[in-house]
Design a protein around this motif. Structure first.
Motif, PDB file in Angstrom:
ATOM      1  N   HIS A  84       4.968   4.738  -8.177  1.00 41.92           N
ATOM      2  CA  HIS A  84       5.186   3.396  -8.739  1.00 41.92           C
ATOM      3  C   HIS A  84       4.924   3.438 -10.239  1.00 41.92           C
ATOM      4  CE1 HIS A  84       5.092  -0.885  -9.489  1.00 41.92           C
ATOM      5  NE2 HIS A  84       5.512  -1.102  -8.251  1.00 41.92           N
ATOM      6  N   PRO A  85       5.887   3.018 -11.047  1.00 39.76           N
ATOM      7  CA  PRO A  85       5.710   3.135 -12.503  1.00 39.76           C
ATOM      8  C   PRO A  85       4.641   2.224 -13.079  1.00 39.76           C
ATOM      9  CG  PRO A  85       7.711   1.924 -11.980  1.00 39.76           C
ATOM     10  CD  PRO A  85       7.208   2.492 -10.685  1.00 39.76           C
ATOM     11  N   GLY A  86       4.274   1.182 -12.347  1.00 38.92           N
ATOM     12  CA  GLY A  86       3.261   0.260 -12.871  1.00 38.92           C
ATOM     13  C   GLY A  86       1.845   0.587 -12.454  1.00 38.92           C
ATOM     14  N   ALA A  87       1.678   1.591 -11.614  1.00 38.46           N
ATOM     15  CA  ALA A  87       0.342   1.913 -11.103  1.00 38.46           C
ATOM     16  C   ALA A  87      -0.493   2.617 -12.155  1.00 38.46           C
ATOM     17  CB  ALA A  87       0.454   2.784  -9.861  1.00 38.46           C
ATOM     18  N   LYS A  88      -1.773   2.327 -12.155  1.00 36.40           N
ATOM     19  CA  LYS A  88      -2.738   3.000 -13.016  1.00 36.40           C
ATOM     20  C   LYS A  88      -3.738   3.730 -12.127  1.00 36.40           C
ATOM     21  CE  LYS A  88      -1.170   1.162 -16.898  1.00 36.40           C
ATOM     22  NZ  LYS A  88      -0.525   1.953 -17.957  1.00 36.40           N
ATOM     23  N   VAL A  89      -3.886   5.013 -12.368  1.00 36.11           N
ATOM     24  CA  VAL A  89      -4.822   5.826 -11.590  1.00 36.11           C
ATOM     25  C   VAL A  89      -6.008   6.183 -12.468  1.00 36.11           C
ATOM     26  CG1 VAL A  89      -5.155   7.976 -10.320  1.00 36.11           C
ATOM     27  CG2 VAL A  89      -2.974   6.760 -10.152  1.00 36.11           C
ATOM     28  N   HIS A  90      -7.206   5.883 -11.979  1.00 31.07           N
ATOM     29  CA  HIS A  90      -8.443   6.190 -12.701  1.00 31.07           C
ATOM     30  C   HIS A  90      -9.264   7.157 -11.849  1.00 31.07           C
ATOM     31  CE1 HIS A  90      -7.835   2.833 -15.591  1.00 31.07           C
ATOM     32  NE2 HIS A  90      -7.277   2.243 -14.550  1.00 31.07           N
ATOM     33  N   THR A  91      -9.597   8.311 -12.401  1.00 29.05           N
ATOM     34  CA  THR A  91     -10.393   9.290 -11.668  1.00 29.05           C
ATOM     35  C   THR A  91     -11.767   9.423 -12.319  1.00 29.05           C
ATOM     36  OG1 THR A  91      -9.506  11.133 -12.953  1.00 29.05           O
ATOM     37  CG2 THR A  91      -8.345  10.542 -10.919  1.00 29.05           C
ATOM     38  N   TYR A  92     -12.747   9.872 -11.511  1.00 25.72           N
ATOM     39  CA  TYR A  92     -14.143   9.849 -11.936  1.00 25.72           C
ATOM     40  C   TYR A  92     -14.725  11.218 -12.265  1.00 25.72           C
ATOM     41  CZ  TYR A  92     -13.871   5.237  -9.655  1.00 25.72           C
ATOM     42  OH  TYR A  92     -13.515   3.968  -9.262  1.00 25.72           O
ATOM     43  N   GLY A  93     -13.923  12.267 -12.173  1.00 24.73           N
ATOM     44  CA  GLY A  93     -14.454  13.588 -12.459  1.00 24.73           C
ATOM     45  C   GLY A  93     -15.452  14.075 -11.432  1.00 24.73           C
ATOM     46  N   LYS A  94     -15.314  13.601 -10.188  1.00 25.59           N
ATOM     47  CA  LYS A  94     -16.230  13.978  -9.116  1.00 25.59           C
ATOM     48  C   LYS A  94     -15.536  14.890  -8.120  1.00 25.59           C
ATOM     49  CE  LYS A  94     -19.093   9.772  -8.864  1.00 25.59           C
ATOM     50  NZ  LYS A  94     -19.484   8.670  -7.956  1.00 25.59           N
ATOM     51  N   SER A  95     -16.297  15.788  -7.518  1.00 20.47           N
ATOM     52  CA  SER A  95     -15.743  16.616  -6.450  1.00 20.47           C
ATOM     53  C   SER A  95     -15.663  15.791  -5.172  1.00 20.47           C
ATOM     54  CB  SER A  95     -16.620  17.844  -6.224  1.00 20.47           C
ATOM     55  OG  SER A  95     -17.945  17.460  -5.923  1.00 20.47           O
ATOM     56  N   PRO A  96     -14.568  15.923  -4.425  1.00 23.52           N
ATOM     57  CA  PRO A  96     -14.400  15.111  -3.220  1.00 23.52           C
ATOM     58  C   PRO A  96     -15.411  15.451  -2.129  1.00 23.52           C
ATOM     59  CG  PRO A  96     -12.305  16.042  -3.961  1.00 23.52           C
ATOM     60  CD  PRO A  96     -13.390  16.746  -4.714  1.00 23.52           C
ATOM     61  N   ARG A  97     -15.788  14.435  -1.380  1.00 17.92           N
ATOM     62  CA  ARG A  97     -16.512  14.610  -0.130  1.00 17.92           C
ATOM     63  C   ARG A  97     -16.325  13.327   0.672  1.00 17.92           C
ATOM     64  NH1 ARG A  97     -21.807  14.308  -3.183  1.00 17.92           N
ATOM     65  NH2 ARG A  97     -22.618  12.194  -2.844  1.00 17.92           N
ATOM     66  N   PRO A  98     -16.472  13.379   1.985  1.00 16.97           N
ATOM     67  CA  PRO A  98     -16.164  12.214   2.825  1.00 16.97           C
ATOM     68  C   PRO A  98     -16.903  10.958   2.373  1.00 16.97           C
ATOM     69  CG  PRO A  98     -16.467  14.145   4.190  1.00 16.97           C
ATOM     70  CD  PRO A  98     -16.836  14.551   2.793  1.00 16.97           C
ATOM     71  N   GLY A  99     -16.138   9.873   2.181  1.00 12.20           N
ATOM     72  CA  GLY A  99     -16.713   8.581   1.844  1.00 12.20           C
ATOM     73  C   GLY A  99     -17.078   8.390   0.395  1.00 12.20           C
ATOM     74  N   ARG A 100     -16.989   9.426  -0.416  1.00  8.75           N
ATOM     75  CA  ARG A 100     -17.396   9.326  -1.823  1.00  8.75           C
ATOM     76  C   ARG A 100     -16.307   8.641  -2.651  1.00  8.75           C
ATOM     77  NH1 ARG A 100     -19.121  14.357  -5.882  1.00  8.75           N
ATOM     78  NH2 ARG A 100     -20.793  13.211  -6.937  1.00  8.75           N
ATOM     79  N   LYS A 101     -16.710   7.765  -3.554  1.00  6.57           N
ATOM     80  CA  LYS A 101     -15.766   7.151  -4.481  1.00  6.57           C
ATOM     81  C   LYS A 101     -15.429   8.157  -5.572  1.00  6.57           C
ATOM     82  CE  LYS A 101     -17.751   2.505  -3.942  1.00  6.57           C
ATOM     83  NZ  LYS A 101     -18.538   1.447  -4.628  1.00  6.57           N
ATOM     84  N   VAL A 102     -14.177   8.593  -5.590  1.00 10.87           N
ATOM     85  CA  VAL A 102     -13.771   9.587  -6.583  1.00 10.87           C
ATOM     86  C   VAL A 102     -12.720   9.036  -7.553  1.00 10.87           C
ATOM     87  CG1 VAL A 102     -14.365  11.568  -5.146  1.00 10.87           C
ATOM     88  CG2 VAL A 102     -12.062  10.581  -4.992  1.00 10.87           C
ATOM     89  N   GLY A 103     -12.297   7.811  -7.350  1.00  5.67           N
ATOM     90  CA  GLY A 103     -11.328   7.197  -8.248  1.00  5.67           C
ATOM     91  C   GLY A 103     -10.817   5.887  -7.673  1.00  5.67           C
ATOM     92  N   HIS A 104      -9.905   5.257  -8.391  1.00  8.54           N
ATOM     93  CA  HIS A 104      -9.278   4.050  -7.865  1.00  8.54           C
ATOM     94  C   HIS A 104      -7.899   3.865  -8.470  1.00  8.54           C
ATOM     95  CE1 HIS A 104     -11.313   2.394 -11.523  1.00  8.54           C
ATOM     96  NE2 HIS A 104     -10.244   1.608 -11.590  1.00  8.54           N
TER      97      HIS A 104
END
Length: 375
Positions: A331-351
């Protein structure tokens, strides 16, 4: 001379203050708990936020201290204030964000609508509360809980026996009625040390496993009365507790359209991430403006609807960065923000943020973009 803000805590909230600080010409510095945290790009020091000497040394070269979280101990906060450091929010306000029992008592003094609650220290007290409130209740540890941690729904006193046994002499747990709510809302207010404030539109939040998964701004089906009541609650709490910076008030809406205060956060908050791209002034810029006592920005939405979807867990088969091209292409209007975190179950890593004119389309498209980060 450049204004200098010191942020204690190196998590994603500090990370997301960096870009607006640069745009405002603010020199932002971060005291990170350890190397490689989300806000590492602005980390000028690494150390224990519970240690007075560490925080005192960090505070020497900034004009104001603010926070990525509410966990800095009171003795550290009060020592800084006594030494003339500008601390926002200050210890008197953070006192109530750090202890849920004290928060409940103070909100009661302010006349804020709340669930039924009590402080309990033994099984008899918990069982008495259960008997008086329908046989089920929510038990919370007064300090340290967030994202569903330190929270337990119980139907009998023995279900909290381990927590009760672990209490120190004189210690207490918070017990609250299990509210039959129709949905969860959040009201954000920004307040300057000089007292000026601005509110954001009340939003609807969707929780999964105790973690915020989605936010819709403004809250759908919100009539004028609900909007006014939510704003009045947020402003009354901000002023009554002396909050400076961003305040988020998490609310329950009940079937009879009452609003009850659930939790407070005295910092930028997950419920306000939509405003980064969906409001004239996002919460991270607004927080900086507020703690520096600068004029507050316009909080108006840029579009009829904005949706935030949290990226929880993230991909385990490859990196988050590897998924971004396909997500952006969705989607051209979407904005992706990442947190610089390594993934793990349930962890907030971006939005993911997305705005538009049609709510169903915005929700659906935002979910499609976010799904690119699922395995």
């Amino acid at each position: 001379m450049s204004l200098r803000v010191g942020i204690v805590g190196g998590g994603q909230l500090a990370r997301m203050m960096i870009a607006p600080a640069v745009e405002l010409g603010v020199d932002v510095r971060v005291l990170a708990e350890e190397a490689g945290m989300s806000a590492a790009i602005a980390a000028t020091a690494t150390g224990d936020y519970r240690d007075l000497d560490t925080v005192r040394a960090f505070a020497r070269d900034v004009d104001v201290i603010t926070f990525d979280h509410e966990h800095v101990p009171q003795h550290v906060l009060r020592a800084l204030v006594e030494e003339g450091v500008a601390v926002h929010p200050g210890p008197d306000a953070l006192f109530y964000a750090q202890d849920k029992l004290r928060m409940r008592a103070r909100l009661a003094e302010l006349g804020m609508p709340q669930p039924e609650w009590a402080a309990i220290s033994d099984a008899a007290g918990l069982q008495a509360f259960l008997d008086d409130n329908g046989g089920r209740a929510v038990v919370k540890t007064p300090r340290g809980g967030y994202d569903g941690k330190g929270v337990r729904v119980v139907g009998a006193a023995e279900e909290a026996a381990d927590w009760l046994a672990a209490l120190e002499p004189g210690g207490q747990l918070l017990v609250e009625e299990l509210v039959e709510f129709t949905r969860e809302l959040a009201q954000q207010v920004a307040r300057r040390p000089s007292g000026a404030w601005r509110s954001y539109p009340v939003v609807e939040t969707v929780q999964r496993d105790g973690v915020c998964a989605e936010v819709i701004a403004p809250a759908p089906r919100a009539g004028q009365r609900l909007i006014e009541v939510a704003e009045n609650i947020g402003v009354a709490i901000a002023e009554g507790l002396g909050v400076t910076g961003m305040l988020a008030v998490e609310l329950f809406e009940t079937a009879d359209e009452r609003l009850l205060v659930n939790e407070l956060a005295m910092r930028p908050h997950n419920s306000g991430h939509w405003s980064q791209d969906g409001a004239v002034t996002g919460q991270f810029e607004q927080h900086l403006r507020a703690v520096l006592d600068l004029p507050l920005g316009d909080t108006s939405p840029r579009a009829p609807w904005s949706v935030m979807i949290n990226i929880l867990g993230g991909p385990v088969s490859d990196s988050l960065a590897a998924r971004i091209p396909a997500a952006l292409d969705a989607h051209p209007g979407a904005k992706v923000h990442t947190y610089g975190k390594s993934p793990r179950p349930g962890r907030k890593v971006g939005h993911v943020n997305l705005s538009g004119d049609d709510l169903d389309a915005v929700v659906g498209d935002a979910r499609v973009v976010a799904a690119h980060f699922d395995d």
